[in-house]
Design a protein around this motif. Structure first.
Motif, PDB file in Angstrom:
ATOM      1  N   THR A 139      36.560  -0.461   6.643  1.00  0.00           N
ATOM      2  CA  THR A 139      37.819   0.177   6.275  1.00  0.00           C
ATOM      3  C   THR A 139      38.899  -0.856   6.003  1.00  0.00           C
ATOM      4  O   THR A 139      40.023  -0.492   5.648  1.00  0.00           O
ATOM      5  N   GLU A 140      38.577  -2.131   6.192  1.00  0.00           N
ATOM      6  CA  GLU A 140      39.551  -3.210   6.018  1.00  0.00           C
ATOM      7  C   GLU A 140      39.244  -4.007   4.757  1.00  0.00           C
ATOM      8  O   GLU A 140      38.111  -4.024   4.274  1.00  0.00           O
ATOM      9  N   ASN A 141      40.242  -4.697   4.255  1.00  0.00           N
ATOM     10  CA  ASN A 141      40.099  -5.462   3.018  1.00  0.00           C
ATOM     11  C   ASN A 141      39.080  -6.582   3.205  1.00  0.00           C
ATOM     12  O   ASN A 141      39.309  -7.504   3.990  1.00  0.00           O
ATOM     13  N   PRO A 142      37.939  -6.544   2.501  1.00  0.00           N
ATOM     14  CA  PRO A 142      36.927  -7.585   2.674  1.00  0.00           C
ATOM     15  C   PRO A 142      37.438  -8.982   2.359  1.00  0.00           C
ATOM     16  O   PRO A 142      36.961  -9.965   2.934  1.00  0.00           O
ATOM     17  N   SER A 143      38.404  -9.084   1.468  1.00  0.00           N
ATOM     18  CA  SER A 143      38.926 -10.400   1.109  1.00  0.00           C
ATOM     19  C   SER A 143      39.497 -11.130   2.307  1.00  0.00           C
ATOM     20  O   SER A 143      39.479 -12.359   2.375  1.00  0.00           O
ATOM     21  N   PHE A 144      40.002 -10.363   3.282  1.00  0.00           N
ATOM     22  CA  PHE A 144      40.603 -10.966   4.464  1.00  0.00           C
ATOM     23  C   PHE A 144      39.655 -10.987   5.655  1.00  0.00           C
ATOM     24  O   PHE A 144      39.782 -11.841   6.522  1.00  0.00           O
ATOM     25  N   GLU A 145      38.737 -10.032   5.717  1.00  0.00           N
ATOM     26  CA  GLU A 145      37.934  -9.849   6.924  1.00  0.00           C
ATOM     27  C   GLU A 145      36.531 -10.437   6.840  1.00  0.00           C
ATOM     28  O   GLU A 145      35.896 -10.636   7.868  1.00  0.00           O
ATOM     29  N   LEU A 146      36.027 -10.703   5.647  1.00  0.00           N
ATOM     30  CA  LEU A 146      34.682 -11.262   5.497  1.00  0.00           C
ATOM     31  C   LEU A 146      34.776 -12.683   4.981  1.00  0.00           C
ATOM     32  O   LEU A 146      35.652 -13.006   4.163  1.00  0.00           O
ATOM     33  N   ASN A 147      33.870 -13.532   5.464  1.00  0.00           N
ATOM     34  CA  ASN A 147      33.948 -14.928   5.030  1.00  0.00           C
ATOM     35  C   ASN A 147      33.454 -15.088   3.601  1.00  0.00           C
ATOM     36  O   ASN A 147      32.755 -14.231   3.047  1.00  0.00           O
ATOM     37  N   GLY A 148      33.824 -16.190   3.003  1.00  0.00           N
ATOM     38  CA  GLY A 148      33.524 -16.414   1.587  1.00  0.00           C
ATOM     39  C   GLY A 148      32.048 -16.450   1.295  1.00  0.00           C
ATOM     40  O   GLY A 148      31.605 -16.041   0.214  1.00  0.00           O
ATOM     41  N   LEU A 157      30.909 -12.880   0.905  1.00  0.00           N
ATOM     42  CA  LEU A 157      31.460 -12.269  -0.306  1.00  0.00           C
ATOM     43  C   LEU A 157      30.799 -12.798  -1.564  1.00  0.00           C
ATOM     44  O   LEU A 157      30.709 -12.086  -2.571  1.00  0.00           O
ATOM     45  N   SER A 158      30.343 -14.051  -1.530  1.00  0.00           N
ATOM     46  CA  SER A 158      29.711 -14.623  -2.719  1.00  0.00           C
ATOM     47  C   SER A 158      28.310 -14.066  -2.946  1.00  0.00           C
ATOM     48  O   SER A 158      27.737 -14.272  -4.009  1.00  0.00           O
ATOM     49  N   ARG A 159      27.781 -13.369  -1.958  1.00  0.00           N
ATOM     50  CA  ARG A 159      26.403 -12.855  -2.052  1.00  0.00           C
ATOM     51  C   ARG A 159      26.318 -11.341  -2.142  1.00  0.00           C
ATOM     52  O   ARG A 159      25.227 -10.792  -2.178  1.00  0.00           O
ATOM     53  N   VAL A 160      27.455 -10.678  -2.119  1.00  0.00           N
ATOM     54  CA  VAL A 160      27.451  -9.217  -2.184  1.00  0.00           C
ATOM     55  C   VAL A 160      28.400  -8.739  -3.273  1.00  0.00           C
ATOM     56  O   VAL A 160      29.254  -9.487  -3.736  1.00  0.00           O
ATOM     57  N   ARG A 161      28.230  -7.502  -3.656  1.00  0.00           N
ATOM     58  CA  ARG A 161      29.190  -6.834  -4.523  1.00  0.00           C
ATOM     59  C   ARG A 161      30.033  -5.904  -3.666  1.00  0.00           C
ATOM     60  O   ARG A 161      29.531  -5.274  -2.730  1.00  0.00           O
ATOM     61  N   VAL A 162      31.319  -5.834  -3.966  1.00  0.00           N
ATOM     62  CA  VAL A 162      32.223  -4.978  -3.215  1.00  0.00           C
ATOM     63  C   VAL A 162      32.539  -3.740  -4.054  1.00  0.00           C
ATOM     64  O   VAL A 162      32.991  -3.854  -5.196  1.00  0.00           O
ATOM     65  N   PHE A 163      32.287  -2.573  -3.478  1.00  0.00           N
ATOM     66  CA  PHE A 163      32.584  -1.313  -4.148  1.00  0.00           C
ATOM     67  C   PHE A 163      33.624  -0.553  -3.322  1.00  0.00           C
ATOM     68  O   PHE A 163      33.501  -0.446  -2.104  1.00  0.00           O
ATOM     69  N   ILE A 164      34.628  -0.035  -4.009  1.00  0.00           N
ATOM     70  CA  ILE A 164      35.732   0.658  -3.338  1.00  0.00           C
ATOM     71  C   ILE A 164      35.496   2.166  -3.395  1.00  0.00           C
ATOM     72  O   ILE A 164      35.294   2.735  -4.470  1.00  0.00           O
ATOM     73  N   LEU A 165      35.512   2.794  -2.225  1.00  0.00           N
ATOM     74  CA  LEU A 165      35.402   4.248  -2.144  1.00  0.00           C
ATOM     75  C   LEU A 165      36.805   4.839  -2.026  1.00  0.00           C
ATOM     76  O   LEU A 165      37.643   4.316  -1.294  1.00  0.00           O
ATOM     77  N   ASN A 166      37.026   5.922  -2.745  1.00  0.00           N
ATOM     78  CA  ASN A 166      38.335   6.553  -2.750  1.00  0.00           C
ATOM     79  C   ASN A 166      38.461   7.575  -1.622  1.00  0.00           C
ATOM     80  O   ASN A 166      37.481   8.234  -1.249  1.00  0.00           O
ATOM     81  N   ALA A 211      18.668   3.951 -10.673  1.00  0.00           N
ATOM     82  CA  ALA A 211      17.802   4.174 -11.837  1.00  0.00           C
ATOM     83  C   ALA A 211      16.889   2.980 -12.070  1.00  0.00           C
ATOM     84  O   ALA A 211      15.725   3.140 -12.467  1.00  0.00           O
ATOM     85  N   ALA A 212      17.393   1.777 -11.821  1.00  0.00           N
ATOM     86  CA  ALA A 212      16.585   0.574 -12.011  1.00  0.00           C
ATOM     87  C   ALA A 212      15.769   0.230 -10.772  1.00  0.00           C
ATOM     88  O   ALA A 212      14.983  -0.720 -10.799  1.00  0.00           O
ATOM     89  N   ARG A 213      15.973   0.990  -9.693  1.00  0.00           N
ATOM     90  CA  ARG A 213      15.299   0.736  -8.405  1.00  0.00           C
ATOM     91  C   ARG A 213      15.515  -0.717  -7.973  1.00  0.00           C
ATOM     92  O   ARG A 213      14.594  -1.414  -7.541  1.00  0.00           O
ATOM     93  N   ALA A 214      16.750  -1.159  -8.104  1.00  0.00           N
ATOM     94  CA  ALA A 214      17.114  -2.527  -7.727  1.00  0.00           C
ATOM     95  C   ALA A 214      18.479  -2.481  -7.060  1.00  0.00           C
ATOM     96  O   ALA A 214      19.520  -2.571  -7.722  1.00  0.00           O
ATOM     97  N   ILE A 215      18.482  -2.328  -5.744  1.00  0.00           N
ATOM     98  CA  ILE A 215      19.725  -2.225  -4.989  1.00  0.00           C
ATOM     99  C   ILE A 215      20.181  -3.624  -4.590  1.00  0.00           C
ATOM    100  O   ILE A 215      19.454  -4.353  -3.910  1.00  0.00           O
ATOM    101  N   ALA A 216      21.369  -3.999  -5.016  1.00  0.00           N
ATOM    102  CA  ALA A 216      21.922  -5.290  -4.631  1.00  0.00           C
ATOM    103  C   ALA A 216      22.633  -5.164  -3.290  1.00  0.00           C
ATOM    104  O   ALA A 216      23.077  -4.085  -2.900  1.00  0.00           O
ATOM    105  N   SER A 217      22.722  -6.270  -2.565  1.00  0.00           N
ATOM    106  CA  SER A 217      23.512  -6.270  -1.338  1.00  0.00           C
ATOM    107  C   SER A 217      24.965  -5.982  -1.694  1.00  0.00           C
ATOM    108  O   SER A 217      25.477  -6.450  -2.721  1.00  0.00           O
TER     109      SER A 217
END
Length: 447
Positions: free
Chosen positions: A155-164, A167-176, A59-65
């Motif tokens: 499909t893996e936990n970003p906390s363990f698989e992506l470097n800090g 993670l500090s530059r993106v938002r993490v969204f969980i799909l069910n 809606a805001a036409r502003a997609i964050a990483s």
């Protein structure tokens, strides 16, 4: 060995052309049913509903990483495409399985040129967790300067698989994982698209949904096979089994599924729920988990969560484990089930665990303190002259084999680490300690 060239354009058909395998359809059903808008995506209303964060970004036409984290077949790729389309971003996709840093550089250069022309780029990275730490670092400057909007899928936990840094530059969204209602809606869409009902009796239709395990793509692929291959009347569950291979339960022995089920199993034991404990153990074994992993968790729970409340819990687990190793399947399931039920229904106490943690903390603070001289042996004359062993009282010389001495370093005083509760056998242990404490107060030697 060299192979013969294929037929040239316009050449007559080959001798065996009629025998060559052909796809069931030109495009898979799951691809033909991809949502055309974000409102058509099922099962992710917490993200795409009117108040969902992704809907607000559009809606805001502003997609964050961002990183989309969820099981297979939940719409990660589809959502990324639709986000790009809804905000007029160029969609670029790479796979961490097939691509490398060189491919990323080409994508970044094209995105930079595109940005100079006034259009942004949404870069979708499938299986982003498969990039190593150095490869992940390659994204950072382009995310920071706005050259790309990164949408990673994992499909893996970003906390363990992506470097800090990522993670500090993106938002993490969980799909069910898709629930039965969402999967049922997908089947209805498939039937509407093909113009005929799925030839299954109600029980088989529900079995198909159950077999999908929350994976919409997998379910549609199975439904497509049924549409193409089924003949005659509606299929029963048994009939459907002749057309489809049963899906293995979702359980990656090296990934999050492994640890999630172990965690659910252990917490069920701790929570005194034998029904849930049996279920999660069965899930793991059915999916190929080694029974030894289940027994290891049982042994941990028998000590951490039961301890002295029922010392027999550890004996039961180890005996069942030993019996299982000697006898094996299928009778071994009886020993496993008995051990699970014993641990789940035993009285609970973590006093031993807490006592150890408290003692470790004290040891870190006071590792320099010497034990009292009277409880140290004095095998030489010099040691005796130093005062070692002087005043030691032999407990067996006293009533109840208890002299009431202090054994901790003097600086720690009356520190207490083990505090038994009033549950199970630990109730008796607490009474013993209270009794000894009373004797100690009465028998303490004068200063």
């Amino acid at each position: 060995m060299p192979t013969s060239p294929g037929p040239s354009p316009g050449s007559p058909p080959g001798l065996f052309d009629d025998q060559a395998p052909r796809p069931l359809v030109d495009r898979p059903l799951a691809d033909r049913l991809r949502p055309a808008s974000l409102t058509e995506v099922t099962g992710q209303d917490h993200l795409l509903g009117p108040q969902g964060p992704l809907a607000r970004m559009v809606a805001a036409r502003a997609i964050a990483s961002m990183v989309l984290w969820g099981p297979p077949g939940t719409g990660k790729t589809t959502i990324a495409r639709l986000l790009a389309g809804a905000t007029d971003l160029h969609f670029e996709a790479v796979s961490a399985i097939q691509g490398g840093v060189a491919d990323l550089r080409r994508v970044f250069e094209a995105a930079r040129a595109r940005r100079a022309g006034g259009r942004g780029t949404l870069l979708f990275v499938d299986e982003i967790h498969r990039f190593n730490r150095a490869q992940q670092d390659a994204f950072l400057p382009y995310i920071e300067d706005g050259t790309i909007t990164l949408v990673g899928a994992t499909t893996e936990n970003p906390s363990f698989e992506l470097n800090g840094a990522i993670l500090s530059r993106v938002r993490v969204f969980i799909l069910n994982a898709l629930g039965a209602e969402a999967l049922g809606l997908l089947l209805q869409r498939a039937e509407a698209h093909l113009g005929r009902p799925l030839p299954l009796v109600p029980e088989a239709r529900q079995a198909l949904i159950d077999m999908a395990g929350g994976d919409g793509r997998y379910m549609l692929n199975m439904a497509e096979q049924i549409f193409v291959l089924a003949e005659g009347e509606n299929l029963t569950v048994e009939d459907m089994g002749q057309l489809l291979q049963r899906r293995m339960p979702s359980h990656d022995k090296a990934g999050d599924g492994h640890y999630d089920l172990l965690s659910a199993f252990h917490k069920s034991l701790r929570g005194s729920d034998p029904h849930a404990a049996l279920y999660y153990a069965a899930r793991m074994v059915h999916a190929g988990e080694a029974p030894e992993a289940v027994f290891r968790r049982l042994a941990c729970a028998a000590s951490e969560d039961i301890g002295m409340a029922d010392p027999q819990a550890m004996v039961q687990v180890l005996t069942a484990w030993q019996a299982f190793e000697r006898i094996g399947w299928p009778e071994g399931r009886l020993f496993l089930a008995q051990a699970i039920n014993y641990v789940a229904t035993a009285p609970k106490s973590n006093a031993s665990y807490l006592g150890w943690e408290s003692a470790m903390a004290a040891a870190k603070r006071s590792g320099h303190l010497a034990p009292p001289m009277r409880i140290l042996n004095a095998p030489t004359r010099l040691m005796k002259e130093m005062g070692r062993h002087a005043g030691y009282r032999y407990d067996h010389d006293y009533p109840d084999a208890y002299a009431g001495q202090d054994f901790l370093p003097e600086a720690l005083g009356e520190a207490a680490f083990y505090a038994p509760n009033e549950r199970g056998f630990e109730r008796d242990v607490k009474r013993r300690l209270d009794y000894w404490a009373g004797l100690k107060a009465r028998r303490r030697p004068p200063d």
